[in-house]
Design a protein around this motif. Structure first.
Motif, PDB file in Angstrom:
ATOM      1  N   UNK A 184     -21.535 -38.790 -25.286  1.00  0.00           N
ATOM      2  CA  UNK A 184     -21.072 -37.914 -24.214  1.00  0.00           C
ATOM      3  C   UNK A 184     -21.780 -36.562 -24.283  1.00  0.00           C
ATOM      4  N   UNK A 185     -21.893 -36.015 -25.481  1.00  0.00           N
ATOM      5  CA  UNK A 185     -22.546 -34.715 -25.669  1.00  0.00           C
ATOM      6  C   UNK A 185     -24.011 -34.783 -25.219  1.00  0.00           C
ATOM      7  N   UNK A 186     -24.672 -35.880 -25.495  1.00  0.00           N
ATOM      8  CA  UNK A 186     -26.070 -36.037 -25.076  1.00  0.00           C
ATOM      9  C   UNK A 186     -26.197 -36.076 -23.556  1.00  0.00           C
ATOM     10  N   UNK A 187     -25.224 -36.710 -22.887  1.00  0.00           N
ATOM     11  CA  UNK A 187     -25.264 -36.825 -21.427  1.00  0.00           C
ATOM     12  C   UNK A 187     -24.748 -35.568 -20.721  1.00  0.00           C
ATOM     13  N   UNK A 188     -23.879 -34.811 -21.391  1.00  0.00           N
ATOM     14  CA  UNK A 188     -23.260 -33.620 -20.809  1.00  0.00           C
ATOM     15  C   UNK A 188     -23.550 -32.408 -21.691  1.00  0.00           C
ATOM     16  N   UNK A 189     -24.811 -32.010 -21.799  1.00  0.00           N
ATOM     17  CA  UNK A 189     -25.136 -30.914 -22.722  1.00  0.00           C
ATOM     18  C   UNK A 189     -24.490 -29.586 -22.309  1.00  0.00           C
ATOM     19  N   UNK A 190     -24.094 -28.845 -23.311  1.00  0.00           N
ATOM     20  CA  UNK A 190     -23.504 -27.521 -23.104  1.00  0.00           C
ATOM     21  C   UNK A 190     -24.447 -26.465 -23.663  1.00  0.00           C
ATOM     22  N   UNK A 191     -24.346 -25.284 -23.116  1.00  0.00           N
ATOM     23  CA  UNK A 191     -25.073 -24.165 -23.699  1.00  0.00           C
ATOM     24  C   UNK A 191     -24.412 -23.814 -25.028  1.00  0.00           C
ATOM     25  N   UNK A 192     -25.215 -23.489 -25.998  1.00  0.00           N
ATOM     26  CA  UNK A 192     -24.708 -23.101 -27.306  1.00  0.00           C
ATOM     27  C   UNK A 192     -24.108 -21.703 -27.230  1.00  0.00           C
ATOM     28  N   UNK A 194     -14.694 -30.598 -27.981  1.00  0.00           N
ATOM     29  CA  UNK A 194     -15.932 -30.180 -28.623  1.00  0.00           C
ATOM     30  C   UNK A 194     -16.457 -28.905 -27.999  1.00  0.00           C
ATOM     31  N   UNK A 195     -17.325 -28.260 -28.746  1.00  0.00           N
ATOM     32  CA  UNK A 195     -18.039 -27.075 -28.295  1.00  0.00           C
ATOM     33  C   UNK A 195     -19.341 -27.042 -29.086  1.00  0.00           C
ATOM     34  N   UNK A 196     -20.360 -26.440 -28.512  1.00  0.00           N
ATOM     35  CA  UNK A 196     -21.627 -26.308 -29.214  1.00  0.00           C
ATOM     36  C   UNK A 196     -21.737 -24.857 -29.686  1.00  0.00           C
ATOM     37  N   UNK A 201     -12.881 -19.162 -27.155  1.00  0.00           N
ATOM     38  CA  UNK A 201     -13.887 -20.226 -27.128  1.00  0.00           C
ATOM     39  C   UNK A 201     -13.339 -21.376 -26.285  1.00  0.00           C
ATOM     40  N   UNK A 202     -14.090 -21.734 -25.243  1.00  0.00           N
ATOM     41  CA  UNK A 202     -13.677 -22.832 -24.376  1.00  0.00           C
ATOM     42  C   UNK A 202     -13.997 -24.172 -25.039  1.00  0.00           C
ATOM     43  N   UNK A 203     -12.968 -25.011 -25.169  1.00  0.00           N
ATOM     44  CA  UNK A 203     -13.135 -26.344 -25.730  1.00  0.00           C
ATOM     45  C   UNK A 203     -13.302 -27.328 -24.582  1.00  0.00           C
ATOM     46  N   UNK A 204     -14.168 -28.316 -24.764  1.00  0.00           N
ATOM     47  CA  UNK A 204     -14.481 -29.268 -23.702  1.00  0.00           C
ATOM     48  C   UNK A 204     -13.988 -30.658 -24.060  1.00  0.00           C
TER      49      UNK A 204
END
Length: 99
Positions: free
Chosen positions: A39-47, A77-79, A65-68
């Motif tokens: 999921x993280x690979x398909x929906x990348x977040x800004x660090x 998760x969060x990056x 900190x916004x959690x996804x």
């Protein structure tokens, strides 16, 4: 008097150790970890950068900190600093760092 202080100090240390162990005892099933990674690979977040917070299992992330969400997974998760961090949404404690 010294004996009471020693017993009290030992009790505090014991409770602190139990709390740290409980934070590290969270086990994410391999299937959930795979779902999260994909999921993280398909929906990348800004660090994001979180000054003053060490990225360790058991560390608590601030409310700012916004959690996804990841569908069908109980954790969020969060990056942070280019590392994907898995968080227990109820306690906001880091349960795993996967990248």
């Amino acid at each position: 008097m010294r004996m009471r202080l020693s017993i009290a100090a030992a009790g505090v240390l014991l409770l602190a150790g139990v709390g740290a162990a409980a934070a590290q005892d969270v086990i994410i099933a391999p299937e959930q970890e795979t779902v999260i990674r994909e999921y993280v690979e398909k929906q990348p977040l800004a660090s994001v950068n979180i000054p003053g917070v060490e990225l360790n299992i058991g560390s608590t992330l601030p409310d700012t900190v916004e959690l996804h969400e990841v569908p069908d997974v109980e954790y969020r998760y969060v990056v942070v600093d280019d590392r994907t961090v898995i968080v227990d949404p109820g306690t906001r404690r880091i349960v795993k760092i996967i990248q």
